[in-house]
Design an enzyme around this catalytic site. Sequence first.
Site, mmCIF file in Angstrom:
data_model
loop_
_atom_site.group_PDB
_atom_site.id
_atom_site.type_symbol
_atom_site.label_atom_id
_atom_site.label_comp_id
_atom_site.label_asym_id
_atom_site.label_seq_id
_atom_site.Cartn_x
_atom_site.Cartn_y
_atom_site.Cartn_z
ATOM 1 N N HIS A 154 -11.894 36.833 14.015
ATOM 2 C CA HIS A 154 -11.804 37.760 15.144
ATOM 3 C C HIS A 154 -12.656 39.010 14.964
ATOM 4 C CE1 HIS A 154 -8.741 35.379 17.061
ATOM 5 N NE2 HIS A 154 -7.946 35.454 16.006
ATOM 6 N N GLU A 210 0.248 28.132 13.205
ATOM 7 C CA GLU A 210 0.044 28.839 14.468
ATOM 8 C C GLU A 210 0.249 27.946 15.691
ATOM 9 O OE1 GLU A 210 -3.199 32.003 13.903
ATOM 10 O OE2 GLU A 210 -4.177 30.142 13.298
ATOM 11 N N ASP A 229 -0.534 33.640 17.867
ATOM 12 C CA ASP A 229 -0.924 32.295 18.314
ATOM 13 C C ASP A 229 0.278 31.365 18.374
ATOM 14 O OD1 ASP A 229 -3.595 32.713 18.820
ATOM 15 O OD2 ASP A 229 -4.261 32.131 16.821
#
Length: 249
Positions: free
Chosen positions: A44, A148, A174
């Site tokens: 990210h 996740e 997530d």
Amino acid sequence: MSGLKARINAGETVLGTFVKTPAPHVIELLGIAGLDFAVADQEHAPLDLGAMDQLALAARAVGLPLVARCWGQSPARISPLLDLGCTGVMVPHVADSETAENVVAAVKFGPGKRGLSPSPRAGNYGTMGAAAYTAKSDAESVVMVQIEDAEALDRLDMIASVPGVDVLFVGPADLSQSLGCGFPSAQLDAAIVRVIQAARHANVAAGLFVGDESQIAAWRERGVSVFVCGSDQGLVIKGARRIAEAGRA
């Protein structure tokens, strides 16, 4: 007890944060602050291999174990990060045992899928013999697999039992999205507890991202021992806001 892997496997509580800024000075500051590790967030943040090289160099200089949250699950994505001197990897979206096995194979020399050269930083630029280098790397490298996905919850025992997996690490954002529940919510908390129980049953560590340090104590009581709390960006924002609010009060 020294070494991040040894501390994790001994059940110690270890504390880290995500690093999203491609600046080695951030790693130095976190090491001076006394964190146990940092996670460079390639998933990210704009951290290419060149940036990771600088972060890993700073981590070695300040003695801070650096884990890379990598882009993907293949050896081509994972192995170069370890060559740079990263202590281990955190791999997103590991939803079955086959994926976990592939991650371990990309990290460890033993399974034979990680390319061998003692010449990078991790091998002290060729000054370690190949046998010593591979033994040290396999003994000390950390594998964190991220839980996740809703489908992973029914496969936790199989994922946790893969040899070489050190941490089942919950990505709550997530996971809540996959479950279709709130973040936070009672349903998400119940899923996290399932991960903790599976980790305990397999004698591996349970890890969790928390947005704030106030959440650590309660989850430690439930059995989490590996925490990633916030990020370098969040730390800067919180500190700057405190100054702004105090100055304008």
